[in-house]
Design a protein around this motif. Structure first.
Motif, PDB file in Angstrom:
ATOM      1  N   ASP A 244       0.697  -1.110  -0.250  1.00 53.58           N
ATOM      2  CA  ASP A 244       0.071  -0.066  -0.268  1.00 53.58           C
ATOM      3  C   ASP A 244       1.020   1.208  -0.491  1.00 53.58           C
ATOM      4  OD1 ASP A 244      -2.590  -1.013   0.097  1.00 53.58           O
ATOM      5  OD2 ASP A 244      -2.515  -1.642   2.276  1.00 53.58           O
ATOM      6  N   ARG A 245       2.367   1.346   0.464  1.00 55.72           N
ATOM      7  CA  ARG A 245       2.788   2.306   0.239  1.00 55.72           C
ATOM      8  C   ARG A 245       3.590   2.424  -0.716  1.00 55.72           C
ATOM      9  NH1 ARG A 245       1.207   0.080   5.306  1.00 55.72           N
ATOM     10  NH2 ARG A 245       1.760   1.505   7.151  1.00 55.72           N
ATOM     11  N   PHE A 246       3.516   1.115  -1.566  1.00 55.28           N
ATOM     12  CA  PHE A 246       4.451   1.885  -3.551  1.00 55.28           C
ATOM     13  C   PHE A 246       3.611   2.376  -3.985  1.00 55.28           C
ATOM     14  CE2 PHE A 246       7.110  -1.832  -1.632  1.00 55.28           C
ATOM     15  CZ  PHE A 246       8.171  -1.138  -2.401  1.00 55.28           C
ATOM     16  N   LEU A 247       4.138   3.599  -5.073  1.00 56.06           N
ATOM     17  CA  LEU A 247       4.001   3.626  -6.053  1.00 56.06           C
ATOM     18  C   LEU A 247       3.522   2.786  -7.164  1.00 56.06           C
ATOM     19  CD1 LEU A 247       4.799   7.386  -5.251  1.00 56.06           C
ATOM     20  CD2 LEU A 247       2.229   5.712  -5.022  1.00 56.06           C
ATOM     21  N   PHE A 248       3.269   2.617  -7.851  1.00 57.11           N
ATOM     22  CA  PHE A 248       3.627   1.475  -9.237  1.00 57.11           C
ATOM     23  C   PHE A 248       3.340   2.429 -10.597  1.00 57.11           C
ATOM     24  CE2 PHE A 248       1.737  -1.179  -5.503  1.00 57.11           C
ATOM     25  CZ  PHE A 248       2.005  -2.154  -6.216  1.00 57.11           C
ATOM     26  N   VAL A 249       4.330   2.120 -10.827  1.00 57.82           N
ATOM     27  CA  VAL A 249       4.452   2.577 -12.818  1.00 57.82           C
ATOM     28  C   VAL A 249       4.827   1.612 -13.847  1.00 57.82           C
ATOM     29  CG1 VAL A 249       6.383   4.369 -13.803  1.00 57.82           C
ATOM     30  CG2 VAL A 249       6.256   4.304 -11.527  1.00 57.82           C
ATOM     31  N   TYR A 250       3.244   1.244 -14.242  1.00 59.80           N
ATOM     32  CA  TYR A 250       2.617   0.806 -15.489  1.00 59.80           C
ATOM     33  C   TYR A 250       2.262   1.420 -16.616  1.00 59.80           C
ATOM     34  CZ  TYR A 250       0.500  -3.581 -17.227  1.00 59.80           C
ATOM     35  OH  TYR A 250       0.398  -4.945 -18.211  1.00 59.80           O
ATOM     36  N   PRO A 251       3.325   1.621 -17.673  1.00 61.58           N
ATOM     37  CA  PRO A 251       2.710   2.374 -18.520  1.00 61.58           C
ATOM     38  C   PRO A 251       2.062   1.482 -19.707  1.00 61.58           C
ATOM     39  CG  PRO A 251       5.616   2.084 -18.593  1.00 61.58           C
ATOM     40  CD  PRO A 251       5.014   1.111 -17.567  1.00 61.58           C
ATOM     41  N   LYS A 252       1.395   2.953 -19.947  1.00 59.61           N
ATOM     42  CA  LYS A 252       0.346   1.999 -20.738  1.00 59.61           C
ATOM     43  C   LYS A 252       0.582   1.562 -21.929  1.00 59.61           C
ATOM     44  CE  LYS A 252      -4.471   4.291 -21.424  1.00 59.61           C
ATOM     45  NZ  LYS A 252      -4.736   5.323 -21.299  1.00 59.61           N
ATOM     46  N   ASP A 253       1.164   2.159 -23.080  1.00 60.38           N
ATOM     47  CA  ASP A 253       2.235   1.090 -24.116  1.00 60.38           C
ATOM     48  C   ASP A 253       2.888   0.366 -23.216  1.00 60.38           C
ATOM     49  OD1 ASP A 253       2.493   0.645 -26.893  1.00 60.38           O
ATOM     50  OD2 ASP A 253       3.155   2.170 -27.085  1.00 60.38           O
ATOM     51  N   GLN A 254       2.698  -0.687 -23.846  1.00 62.78           N
ATOM     52  CA  GLN A 254       3.457  -2.352 -23.211  1.00 62.78           C
ATOM     53  C   GLN A 254       4.883  -2.266 -24.950  1.00 62.78           C
ATOM     54  OE1 GLN A 254       4.218  -4.294 -20.146  1.00 62.78           O
ATOM     55  NE2 GLN A 254       4.044  -1.760 -19.484  1.00 62.78           N
ATOM     56  N   ARG A 255       4.562  -1.735 -25.585  1.00 62.93           N
ATOM     57  CA  ARG A 255       5.409  -1.799 -26.672  1.00 62.93           C
ATOM     58  C   ARG A 255       6.842  -1.564 -26.651  1.00 62.93           C
ATOM     59  NH1 ARG A 255       2.504   0.354 -31.387  1.00 62.93           N
ATOM     60  NH2 ARG A 255       2.283   3.146 -29.863  1.00 62.93           N
ATOM     61  N   ILE A 256       7.979  -1.924 -26.698  1.00 61.45           N
ATOM     62  CA  ILE A 256       9.033  -1.844 -26.776  1.00 61.45           C
ATOM     63  C   ILE A 256       9.393  -1.143 -27.948  1.00 61.45           C
ATOM     64  CG2 ILE A 256      11.882  -2.362 -26.281  1.00 61.45           C
ATOM     65  CD1 ILE A 256      10.998  -5.047 -26.175  1.00 61.45           C
ATOM     66  N   SER A 257       9.910   0.197 -27.766  1.00 59.78           N
ATOM     67  CA  SER A 257      10.283   0.852 -28.753  1.00 59.78           C
ATOM     68  C   SER A 257      11.414   1.052 -29.479  1.00 59.78           C
ATOM     69  CB  SER A 257      10.819   2.505 -28.426  1.00 59.78           C
ATOM     70  OG  SER A 257       9.687   3.491 -27.607  1.00 59.78           O
ATOM     71  N   LYS A 258      11.247   0.610 -30.564  1.00 56.67           N
ATOM     72  CA  LYS A 258      12.662   0.308 -31.888  1.00 56.67           C
ATOM     73  C   LYS A 258      13.639   1.243 -32.073  1.00 56.67           C
ATOM     74  CE  LYS A 258       9.428  -1.979 -35.349  1.00 56.67           C
ATOM     75  NZ  LYS A 258       9.153  -2.103 -36.602  1.00 56.67           N
ATOM     76  N   TRP A 259      14.852   1.579 -31.965  1.00 56.15           N
ATOM     77  CA  TRP A 259      15.954   2.150 -31.737  1.00 56.15           C
ATOM     78  C   TRP A 259      15.640   2.866 -33.359  1.00 56.15           C
ATOM     79  CZ3 TRP A 259      21.212  -1.134 -30.069  1.00 56.15           C
ATOM     80  CH2 TRP A 259      20.714  -1.278 -29.003  1.00 56.15           C
TER      81      TRP A 259
END
Length: 406
Positions: A244-259
């Motif tokens: 309950d103390r943690f802040l969660f970061v879960y990107p909406k876009d889960q696609r890996i960006s191309k170089w």
């Protein structure tokens, strides 16, 4: 009328479709926004992870040097527990290493200083042993390593490191499960989780063990935690309230960006130097102690009147929601922890604006409180997305564990 930097940041935000991620990046100082956009462009870092890690790194840099006055006698240092959630390869560790680098560099300098002090200590010890007449009058103090970031440690080592760095410590792990699993690595008396709960609440940490020459007492603990996770966590940590103390970061876009290849003749800004100047300014904030050197004397910042009114109105709305629940078993315990995280982020944003040359440090202003509330709303949205993702997609044997956890 927008400044050139603000206009550039707005164009970057529009081109990067930041609004679709629901990350309120505009609440960050303009110089910090520029850094985040640059490392996304030139380092291919995920913007949502990067923005959140900025807050974690700033909180770790502030440590016990500053506190925020919330209400009455309740004041707190910026202890932020953060978890980066995402599929393998999404790029959770690279921005963490990049944005924490100035703190690691300071630790490296302190380590070199420690080695020099050890050499001097050994030479002085050898000299005192040879001089028998002055042996009884010579009192040599053994050097102690001062460091901030730790990764692989025992609870005893955590306490030992913290007592020699009262400013605070930061636990940085690539995989958060490694931290939780360390609880069972030793014996049944491992107090790591209890220590993290106590530290978050600002309660003193005390360790009395036979293996220690002296008991350890940390009156004002400040521990920051950040790590990543790919799959499941354990139910017992939900039961005792740690998650309950943690802040969660879960990107909406889960696609890996191309170089993306860039023209080598194109000017590439020295983003690390820009970030180093900001974070080093925060690291240079004094963290004085009392005459005995065992208690921190933090600079305490109050909220200005309109900021306090905004903060209280926001949290009173949450209290109304909780009070409306008649069944105690249905009360969301996570909501009752949001005030602490929002206060911590208010302090972080105020100090970050000051370090970027876009604010001051006399008190917590309205913009910092609003920025913190918007980020809390973002983190709660990401938390709900994790729940929805688990429900909508089967994850084998881990599904029931995730559901009961979240």
């Amino acid at each position: 009328m927008y400044s050139a930097l603000e206009l550039t940041n707005r164009l970057h935000a529009e081109a990067g479709r930041i609004s679709e991620s629901e990350l309120p990046l505009e609440v960050f100082p303009q110089k910090v926004q520029e850094i985040i956009f640059n490392i996304a462009t030139y380092e291919n870092f995920n913007i949502e992870y990067s923005a959140s890690i900025v807050l974690s790194a700033v909180a770790a840099a502030i440590g016990n040097s500053c506190q925020i006055q919330i209400k009455g006698n309740w004041r707190t240092s910026p202890s932020v527990y953060m978890m980066l959630v995402g599929r393998p390869g999404l790029g959770k560790t690279p921005p963490l290493s990049f944005l924490y680098r100035p703190i690691h560099e300071q630790d490296d300098r302190m380590f070199e200083r420690y080695l020099q002090e050890c050499d001097e200590y050994e030479r002085a010890l050898a000299a005192s042993c040879k001089d028998k007449e002055t042996d009884e009058n010579v009192l040599l103090k053994k050097p102690q390593l001062v460091t901030t970031v730790i990764s692989d440690f025992t609870p005893e080592a955590l306490m030992n490191v913290h007592q020699h760095n009262l400013r605070g410590v930061a636990i940085e792990v690539d995989e958060i499960l490694a931290l939780f699993n360390s609880v069972k690595r030793y014996n049944s008396k491992n107090n790591l989780i209890e220590d993290l709960l106590s530290s978050y609440s600002g309660r003193p940490l005390k360790s009395v063990r036979k293996s220690e020459a002296r008991p350890i007492l940390i009156r004002q603990p400040c521990i920051n935690v950040i790590g990543s996770v790919q799959t499941n966590l354990r139910n017992e940590y939900k039961a005792n309230g740690l998650l309950d103390r943690f802040l969660f970061v879960y990107p909406k876009d889960q696609r890996i960006s191309k170089w993306q290849r860039t023209d080598r003749s194109t000017f590439c800004p020295d983003t690390m130097e820009q970030w180093r100047k900001i974070l080093n300014r925060i690291l240079s904030l004094p963290c004085p102690t009392n005459d005995k050197g065992n208690t921190v004397c933090s600079l305490v910042l109050d909220m200005e009147e309109c900021a306090e009114a905004c903060f209280y109105n926001w949290y009173n709305g949450i209290i109304d929601t909780v009070n409306a629940v008649r069944n105690d078993a249905e009360v969301d315990s996570r909501k009752t922890k949001l005030d602490g995280n929002a206060a911590r982020l208010s302090l972080v944003f105020q100090i970050l604006k000051w370090a970027a040359g876009e604010g001051y440090m006399q008190y917590i202003d309205l913009d910092s409180v609003k920025a913190a509330i918007r980020m809390i709303n973002y983190y709660e949205d990401t938390y709900r997305r994790i729940q929805e993702s688990i429900v909508s997609s089967g994850i084998g044997d881990n599904k029931e564990a995730w559901l009961s956890l979240l």
